[in-house]
Design a protein around this motif. Sequence first.
Motif, mmCIF file in Angstrom:
data_model
loop_
_atom_site.group_PDB
_atom_site.id
_atom_site.type_symbol
_atom_site.label_atom_id
_atom_site.label_comp_id
_atom_site.label_asym_id
_atom_site.label_seq_id
_atom_site.Cartn_x
_atom_site.Cartn_y
_atom_site.Cartn_z
ATOM 1 N N HIS A 2 0.894 -1.279 0.064
ATOM 2 C CA HIS A 2 0.099 -0.051 -0.206
ATOM 3 C C HIS A 2 0.875 1.153 -0.003
ATOM 4 C CE1 HIS A 2 -3.238 -2.742 2.048
ATOM 5 N NE2 HIS A 2 -2.997 -3.031 0.748
ATOM 6 N N TYR A 146 -0.752 -12.129 -2.996
ATOM 7 C CA TYR A 146 -1.198 -11.551 -1.572
ATOM 8 C C TYR A 146 -0.330 -10.269 -1.455
ATOM 9 C CZ TYR A 146 -4.560 -14.766 0.033
ATOM 10 O OH TYR A 146 -5.712 -15.630 0.060
ATOM 11 N N ASP A 165 -1.286 -7.065 7.955
ATOM 12 C CA ASP A 165 -2.581 -7.012 7.290
ATOM 13 C C ASP A 165 -2.210 -7.698 6.138
ATOM 14 O OD1 ASP A 165 -4.425 -5.879 9.225
ATOM 15 O OD2 ASP A 165 -3.973 -3.954 8.511
ATOM 16 N N THR A 167 -3.948 -8.805 2.104
ATOM 17 C CA THR A 167 -5.067 -8.274 1.218
ATOM 18 C C THR A 167 -4.727 -9.172 -0.121
ATOM 19 O OG1 THR A 167 -4.056 -6.243 0.523
ATOM 20 C CG2 THR A 167 -5.925 -6.441 2.143
ATOM 21 N N ARG A 169 -3.932 -9.611 -4.208
ATOM 22 C CA ARG A 169 -3.640 -8.673 -5.072
ATOM 23 C C ARG A 169 -4.951 -8.625 -6.119
ATOM 24 N NH1 ARG A 169 1.514 -7.257 -5.725
ATOM 25 N NH2 ARG A 169 3.169 -8.244 -4.375
ATOM 26 N N GLU A 170 -4.864 -7.334 -6.775
ATOM 27 C CA GLU A 170 -5.918 -7.058 -7.829
ATOM 28 C C GLU A 170 -5.905 -8.207 -8.924
ATOM 29 O OE1 GLU A 170 -7.071 -3.320 -9.983
ATOM 30 O OE2 GLU A 170 -6.472 -2.440 -8.020
ATOM 31 N N ALA A 173 -8.443 -12.313 -6.635
ATOM 32 C CA ALA A 173 -9.440 -12.508 -5.771
ATOM 33 C C ALA A 173 -10.029 -13.906 -5.789
ATOM 34 C CB ALA A 173 -10.699 -11.517 -5.544
ATOM 35 N N ARG A 181 -9.746 -15.563 -2.041
ATOM 36 C CA ARG A 181 -8.680 -15.529 -1.231
ATOM 37 C C ARG A 181 -9.384 -14.990 0.003
ATOM 38 N NH1 ARG A 181 -5.679 -18.239 -4.225
ATOM 39 N NH2 ARG A 181 -4.898 -17.415 -6.450
ATOM 40 N N THR A 183 -8.691 -12.446 3.194
ATOM 41 C CA THR A 183 -8.626 -11.057 3.477
ATOM 42 C C THR A 183 -8.954 -10.888 4.795
ATOM 43 O OG1 THR A 183 -9.519 -10.149 1.562
ATOM 44 C CG2 THR A 183 -9.255 -8.437 3.176
ATOM 45 N N ARG A 185 -6.120 -10.220 8.944
ATOM 46 C CA ARG A 185 -4.922 -9.947 9.472
ATOM 47 C C ARG A 185 -4.202 -11.340 10.031
ATOM 48 N NH1 ARG A 185 -5.266 -4.777 13.382
ATOM 49 N NH2 ARG A 185 -5.253 -3.867 11.336
ATOM 50 N N GLY A 200 -10.361 -12.827 9.726
ATOM 51 C CA GLY A 200 -10.940 -12.246 8.572
ATOM 52 C C GLY A 200 -11.984 -13.138 7.808
#
Length: 564
Positions: A2, A146, A165, A167, A169-170, A173, A181, A183, A185, A200
């Motif tokens: 990020h 991720y 954290d 998340t 990757r674009e 999903a 996937r 999402t 912590r 999560g």
Amino acid sequence: MHGNGRSRRWLLGLALVGVGGESAIAAEAPSRFDAVLDKLIANERELADRLERYEPLVETYLQTMEPHAERGFVPVNDTYFLGRLRLSGDQATTSDLGGEATTAKKRAKRRKSLELFDDYHSQTFKPEAFARMLTVDRGAFDRDNYLFDFVRTEFLGEVRTLVLDVTPREGKALKRLGSGRFTGRIWIEDKEFQIVRFNGIYASLLGVPFHFDSWRMNLASGEWLPAYVYTEESDRPYKQIKRIHKGQTRLWGYRLAKFDAEDEFTKVLVDIPRSADDVDSPGRISPVESSRAWEAEAEDNVIRRLERSGLLAPSGPVDRILETVVSNLEITNNLSIEPAVRCRVLLTTPLESFTIGHTIVVSRGLIDVLPNEASLALVLAHELGHITSGHDLDTRFAFSDILVGGDRTTLRQFPFERGVEDELEADESAAALLEKSPYKDGLGSAGLFLRALSADAPNLPSLIRPHFGNRLADEGGAGRMAQLMATAPPLDPTSLEQIAALPLGGRVRVDPWSAQIELMKDRRIALLSAREKMPFQVTPLMPYLTRLDASPGAAVREQSDENP
């Protein structure tokens, strides 16, 4: 990463000072962060492989709750599953479900499976979805799929952790049709960089997914294994919560203790024969003694089989506490019972108690929700009533061949349910035992527990459905010891003084490795409102994490792991 990823990497570098005995500077932070990620990803993959060596029991209990004016949220329905986790290969993909060279046998081998009591499997319950909550996106948890963002350091119990954290990757999903996937912590212990907690959600195209909080414990040398999962999801139509779904998943029995048959075989044992003075007729026993010996053999066979399956906790201090209550009932009623009455704990959640010959079995869930010793005495007195009334065990279990076979086949032969007449006779005997016992002044609170159970029973069909014994209450509200319940004071949901029953999971701690149990210290917490009483309810699981090398059982576990 990020936008603030580089600064967080730098902070992670600072957080790692002292972790490996090296100094960290800002210039080293990115490479250190990459090294940590590589290590934790490799550890997670190794964990998935190691889990294939174990077949622990896994139990999930879910409650659906709705708002109540006085009690906050109360259960209106529940679901239960008990099985054995067998984890091998990857999850079946859509191509597996009819691929050109994939046979049904191969698909079954690759698929996660949970099985023991398949008759307890709800039609709407999907155990495979809960199995996914034990590992982080098995087979796809890496930096290609991720993004990782350092948050802070935090102690979980005695274990210092790094918090990240995670998340997708674009464009990454969806892993396969219907499941996505992770999402959320993750918490990583700061020595070997293994995940000890993650919470999560897995995105899903099919149905409503559950948010979950998954915990691991240091159960063997160098191994943090799944132990608890708490799930929770709410329905929020028009910004107002209509329903909440809460659940507890527990795992235990990764490495059950084996009987010492081989050890005993190799020892030099000297048995002292009984002298002629020890018996009235040397070489002979009376018909009563031989009958008791035969019944005891059947009893021991059943208990050993339940232990071997991981359903019965190994004998230990908790049993002695229960036996002290039984002894108090016996002494005050001038009872002399031979063979002596023993007590054992069934490790499952549904509320039940039953007898196996002269052994009284009480479930972990029932011990959890009993509010005081008088209520425990009520449960044990009922089962003692069965024993004093001569309600014996089926002695066919003295034949060893009956108990040979897999868990599913064998355990279905253990219905310890009594008939209505036997139950009423045990109730009468229990009432007489309690009237002369040290617990007679607390029978009002014991009856109050029965009243609370009877009131909530229609909404808790899975919790009151026993595995082996009789129901404490039925779905219509009627239940055990009806006369005592009738004399109890009325339930007052608003009173902070009246505690009719406790939440689930607050009293008995189960070691996920060995299935040994202990009673947790009773910490009296001042309630802020009646909504915190939560009788029979599921609550979050928040274990206190420690490292195995600091525990007294470490050496034993390492040895058992080397010699499975």
